[in-house]
Scaffold this active site. Structure first.
Site, short mmCIF file in Angstrom:
data_model
loop_
_atom_site.label_atom_id
_atom_site.label_comp_id
_atom_site.label_asym_id
_atom_site.label_seq_id
_atom_site.Cartn_x
_atom_site.Cartn_y
_atom_site.Cartn_z
N GLU A 148 -5.68 1.60 -7.93
CA GLU A 148 -5.30 3.19 -7.86
C GLU A 148 -4.68 3.66 -8.72
O GLU A 148 -3.56 3.36 -9.30
CB GLU A 148 -4.97 4.29 -6.68
CG GLU A 148 -5.90 4.95 -6.39
CD GLU A 148 -5.32 5.69 -5.41
OE1 GLU A 148 -5.24 5.45 -4.37
OE2 GLU A 148 -5.82 7.44 -4.82
N ALA A 177 3.50 2.37 -1.46
CA ALA A 177 2.58 1.47 -1.07
C ALA A 177 1.02 1.84 -1.68
O ALA A 177 0.91 3.28 -2.12
CB ALA A 177 2.92 1.38 0.42
N MET A 178 0.03 1.28 -1.30
CA MET A 178 -1.26 1.12 -1.57
C MET A 178 -1.97 0.58 -0.76
O MET A 178 -2.05 0.17 0.09
CB MET A 178 -1.22 0.47 -3.17
CG MET A 178 -2.45 0.57 -3.74
SD MET A 178 -3.40 2.88 -4.11
CE MET A 178 -4.95 2.51 -3.22
N GLU A 179 -3.04 1.79 -0.30
CA GLU A 179 -3.94 1.09 0.97
C GLU A 179 -5.21 0.30 0.43
O GLU A 179 -5.88 -0.07 1.43
CB GLU A 179 -4.56 2.19 1.69
CG GLU A 179 -5.35 3.02 0.01
CD GLU A 179 -4.98 4.57 -0.42
OE1 GLU A 179 -3.33 3.71 -0.66
OE2 GLU A 179 -5.40 5.14 -1.14
N GLU A 202 -0.11 3.59 4.76
CA GLU A 202 -1.61 2.99 4.53
C GLU A 202 -2.47 3.26 5.43
O GLU A 202 -4.02 2.92 4.74
CB GLU A 202 -1.16 1.60 3.23
CG GLU A 202 0.65 2.13 2.77
CD GLU A 202 -0.45 3.39 1.91
OE1 GLU A 202 -0.97 3.41 1.07
OE2 GLU A 202 0.44 4.33 1.41
N HIS A 217 -5.45 4.95 5.81
CA HIS A 217 -5.92 5.28 4.82
C HIS A 217 -7.47 4.67 5.28
O HIS A 217 -8.30 4.44 4.63
CB HIS A 217 -5.71 4.85 3.58
CG HIS A 217 -4.74 5.77 3.10
ND1 HIS A 217 -5.44 7.08 2.57
CD2 HIS A 217 -3.71 6.23 2.03
CE1 HIS A 217 -4.94 7.90 1.40
NE2 HIS A 217 -3.54 7.35 1.47
N1 B3K Z 1 -2.89 6.37 -3.22
C1 B3K Z 1 -1.84 5.44 -2.96
C2 B3K Z 1 -0.81 6.40 -4.59
C3 B3K Z 1 -1.95 5.52 -5.98
C4 B3K Z 1 -1.29 6.10 -7.05
C5 B3K Z 1 -2.03 5.58 -8.24
N2 B3K Z 1 -0.81 6.52 -9.71
C6 B3K Z 1 -0.37 5.20 -2.27
C7 B3K Z 1 -0.99 6.81 -1.10
O1 B3K Z 1 -1.12 7.97 -1.29
O2 B3K Z 1 -0.65 5.82 -0.34
ZN ZN Z 2 -1.98 7.69 0.13
#
Ligand code: B3K
Ligand code: ZN
Length: 883
Positions: free
Chosen positions: A120, A261-263, A297, A300
């Site tokens: 992302e 963090a990333m989901e 996360e 999400h």
């Molecule tokens: N969705 C990711 C953020 C990604 C950022 C990309 N530059 C984390 C979050 O909001 O949970």
């Molecule tokens: Zn998020």
């Protein structure tokens, strides 16, 4: 650079059904073979087959089994376009990636010898050519191959369906994700990792496997993340009826990560900061951060993954909603009303400290932006935190059950789809039979609205009239604003401090808090049967992200601080009292006048500090003065050194007058015994450490020794760092007398925690934010063997901390802070554009400073702007600042 507009959205020319990927992992050259089945979208105006790609080598391209001749497609820096493609297409693409050279931490990269991905927003195109846009959802099968010794663990999204040996020292793992997803949710992890795992039973009885993966040596720090994950799963079942849809859910921690963090579906990748904790290395704040990010996360999975965004302009659809959900989760988990209120106040503080300035600066944008150059620059506090406030307003307007109905309808309508903020609003409106047309302006208009309130009491008629009016300042590209639909929660308090029953004229319903709906530029609300003088408690629980103006007298504010039944407004009254004084004092500092603090204020704070009926956590919030940044925002021309001096004066004066009370609070809130991060214990520590920080402000060897002793005897990081912070940050620390002790404790702290990266980050931050820190010292620290510009956490701990959290020093009159800033932005730009662009934003408010500073800041901005090979990330931020 190219600007992309929301109005230009067109649906993709081709849909993707399946994606099969094979990775041969090698740091210098990872080979990726991808097979994509696609079919034409006859409803789209886009006739070409468009794939995106960036920084990758194309080795092979086959369509429906035949090699594509160079003339059959056009390959540019960012795109691969096939014209005249048939309606059904199977593409086979081979690419090669130099993951070890990837310092951007987007796409496939190597950290500490392990492979990670971050896709992302647009990182997937750094792995293969693909219609890398969130409205293209597909099923993924992933085969990972790699050296068994170097990469014993091979993870990707979904379920592990096969694994085995390949001979020649290599092995493989095959993963299948049963749910369709956009490419930005793709992930792989490979390397030497270990995990804490647990079988967990869902409410439905189904069993799932939960894993937290970390580097060897960190398994003593995973329990809290695991507990937070289980709490999140249970909470989403109970509060929203949403169940985990996978058989396995994994969290992986890496120390090299651009954000929190990333989901990724089933395979969340985290910054170590939001996973690793034990009482020796993590503070109460760290524990709370982990709980909320693990929750975020996880949540999400439904709000973002099952229902995703049609395009990146809709980012707040998933982020605003998911922040709202994680805020509610943390609030609910405390389990009592004050706990919820404390959490709410903390969240509002973040909004005011970070989002209000953004909304007033050159990067101001609506919650749903209309354009961008680089989407990564729009993962902002506006999209996240203001976005969450917008979701909270539905909750306030529709009520607990009404909001739930809206959520249910949203999933019923859109599960498996990529949708827009309008779709969410429609679900909320339709589920409740409400007209929320005007509410759309919260998505389209930038800027923080101002609501002005005026009250009139007619004793003879027993009516109380509240007149509300609203305005919104102009922002970049938006001059004229139309009225918002604003929920204003109101209470009226009598002289005894009791809530008065509220009954709008002509309405039979009565309650003690009323949500008024302000929809016009100006509106009056008349309350009947008000038979005594009252004080209004306006914007209860901060019912809308606005700036409220009401001419309270000091006495009214003291009354609210002593009695308001709404904890937010009660706290807010204290903040208003403090802000009023701080602004006057800043002026006095500037004029060289003598400074003094009045008894009304001192006594109001004393009363709160000593009020045993109040939660310690709440008392700590009241005792905490508005930050230097918040004070600056209230001034037409900010003056960081005078602000610092005024605020320090108030702290020292309170320390002087409240010494006995503070010492008592310190003693009363010790938390002996085994460390527990629960809200009550954390609140006690917060109040105790707040008291300590005050006590050392008034020069006194005994209190300084108290801090020193606490440092030496601390049994947890919260108390240890708080003591260190008190010693390093108090104004009396400027005294030569303590400088030796300070050096000693800093050296001791470093030695003690040398092998704990997250603690060494704290060590850097403590020094960068000390009132004694100057640019020279920061530059020296940059030469320290533990410093590295390429590790985002480390860069943030020193450089960002200095530029963003030490305004009095950063804005040094000689401009040295600005030069440091420019050097670091340029250095980071080469390594990691996303992180560089974040640092670039430290100059957002440059037009707010005195002329002399402005000139120096502008010069620094121009210097960066003139740098060769500026990434579009940095370029966008700098261009907007200079516009
Ligand atoms: N969705 C990711 C953020 C990604 C950022 C990309 N530059 C984390 C979050 O909001 O949970
Ligand atoms: Zn998020």
């Amino acid at each position: 650079p190219v600007t992309i507009y929301r109005k230009d959205y067109i649906a993709p020319g081709f849909w993707v059904d399946t994606v099969e990927m094979g990775f041969d992992l090698h740091p210098q050259r990872t080979h990726v073979a991808t097979r994509i089945t696609m079919r034409r979208n006859h409803d789209s105006a886009e006739k070409d087959l468009v794939l995106f790609g960036e920084d990758i080598k194309l080795l092979q391209l086959r369509m429906n089994g035949v090699n594509l001749k160079k003339s059959a497609y056009t390959l540019s820096k960012e795109r691969l376009v096939i014209s005249n493609a048939p309606d059904q297409v199977t593409l086979e693409i081979e690419t090669a990636i130099a993951a070890d050279k990837n310092t951007t931490m987007s796409g496939l990269y190597v950290s500490n010898g392990n492979f990670f991905t971050q896709c992302e927003a647009e990182g997937f195109r750094k792995i293969t050519y693909f219609p890398d846009r969130p409205d293209v959802m597909a099923s993924y099968t992933v085969m990972l191959r790699g050296d068994k010794k170097l990469y014993p663990v091979l993870l990707s999204n979904g379920n592990l369906v096969e694994q085995g040996d390949l001979g020649d020292g290599r092995h493989y793992a095959k993963w299948e994700d049963p749910f369709k997803k956009p490419s930005y949710l793709f992930a792989l992890v490979a390397g030497k990792l270990v995990c804490q795992e647990e079988k967990y039973k869902l409410k439905s009885g189904r069993k799932v496997l939960l894993q937290v993966w970390v580097e060897e040596g960190n398994l003593d720090k995973t329990q809290h993340a695991m507990d937070s994950l289980k709490n999140s799963i249970r909470w989403d079942e109970e509060r929203f009826g949403l169940e985990l849809d996978l058989d396995r859910f994994m969290i992986v921690a890496t120390s090299d990560f651009n954000m929190g963090a990333m989901e990724n579906k089933g395979l969340n990748i985290f910054n170590t900061k939001y996973v690793l904790a034990n009482s020796r290395v993590a503070t109460d704040t760290d524990y709370a951060g982990i709980e909320s990010v693990v929750g975020h996360e996880y949540f999400h999975n439904w709000t973002g993954n099952r229902v995703t965004c049609r395009d990146w302009f809709q980012l707040s659809l998933k982020e605003g909603l998911t922040v709202f959900r994680d805020q509610e989760f943390s609030g609910d988990l405390v389990g009592n009303e004050t706990g919820r209120a404390v959490k709410r106040i903390e969240d509002v503080r973040v909004l005011r400290q970070l989002q209000f300035p953004e909304d007033a600066g050159p990067m101001a944008h609506p919650v749903r932006p209309d354009s961008f150059v680089e989407i990564n620059n729009f993962y902002t506090v506006t999209v996240y935190e203001k976005g969450s406030e917008v979701v909270r307003m539905y909750y306030t307007l529709l009520g607990h059950d009404g909001f739930r109905k809206g959520m249910d309808l949203y999933f019923q309508r859109h599960d498996g789809q990529a949708v827009t903020c309008d779709d969410f609003r429609a679900a909320m409106a339709d589920a409740n039979g409400r007209d929320l047309k005007q509410f759309e302006r919260w998505y389209s208009q930038a800027g923080t609205p101002r609501v002005k309130a005026q009250a009139n009491y007619d004793a003879a008629a027993k009516t109380y009239t509240l007149t509300l009016s609203q305005t919104c300042p102009k922002t970049a590209g938006q001059v004229k604003k139309l009225p918002f639909h604003i929920p204003v929660a109101l209470g009226l308090i009598d002289a005894e401090g009791n809530d008065v029953a509220l009954q709008l004229q002509g309405d039979s319903a009565s309650s003690t808090t009323k949500v008024l709906e302000l929809k016009e530029a100006q509106q009056s609300f008349v309350f009947a049967n008000i038979d005594r003088e009252v004080t209004p408690s306006i914007l209860r629980n901060f019912s809308a992200p606005v700036i409220l103006e009401f001419e309270y007298s000091d006495e009214q504010l003291a009354h609210l601080l002593a009695h308001d039944n709404d904890p937010f407004c009660r706290w807010e009254a204290g903040q208003r009292l403090a802000m009023r004084r701080l602004l006057k004092l800043v002026n006095s500092v500037q004029q060289g006048e003598s400074l003094r603090l009045d008894d009304l204020f001192i006594n109001a704070l004393r009363k709160t500090l000593n009020d045993q009926s109040l939660d310690p956590a709440f008392r700590e919030l009241v005792l905490t003065l508005p930050s230097e940044i918040m004070i600056a925002e209230e001034m037409a021309i900010a003056d960081p050194q005078s602000i610092h001096a005024a605020r320090q004066f108030v702290r020292a004066t309170l320390a002087q007058h409240l010494k006995a009370d503070l010492l008592q609070a310190y003693q009363d809130n010790l938390t002996p015994g085994k460390y527990s991060p629960d809200a009550l214990s954390a609140g006690k520590r917060a109040l105790k450490n707040c008291a300590l920080a005050y006590l050392v402000e008034w020069p006194d060897t005994a209190t300084y020794a108290l801090a020193h002793t606490q440092y030496q005897e601390a049994e947890n990081m919260t108390d240890r760092i708080a003591a260190l912070n008190a010693m390093l940050h108090c104004s009396s620390a400027l005294d030569k007398a303590h400088s030796k002790t300070r050096k000693q404790v800093l050296a001791h702290f470093y030695q003690e925690f040398e092998s704990e990266a997250l603690v060494i980050d704290k060590w850097f931050t403590l020094q960068a934010t000390a009132p004694t820190a100057d640019v020279e010292q920061v530059r020296v620290l940059m030469q320290h063997k533990a410093f590295s510009m390429s590790n985002p956490n480390r860069a943030r701990s020193l450089i960002f901390a200095f530029c963003n959290a030490n305004p009095a020093r950063f804005h040094a009159a000689d401009g040295s802070g600005y030069s440091l800033w420019a050097d670091c932005v340029v250095a980071l730009n080469k390594l990691n554009p996303q992180v560089a662009a974040r640092l670039a934003r430290s100059m957002d408010r440059w037009t707010k400073y005195p002329k002399a500073n402005q000139a120096l800041m502008k010069a620094a901005l121009q210097k960066v702007a003139a740098t060769k090979n500026l990434s579009k990330d940095v370029l966008e931020v700098i261009t907007k600042a200079l516009a």
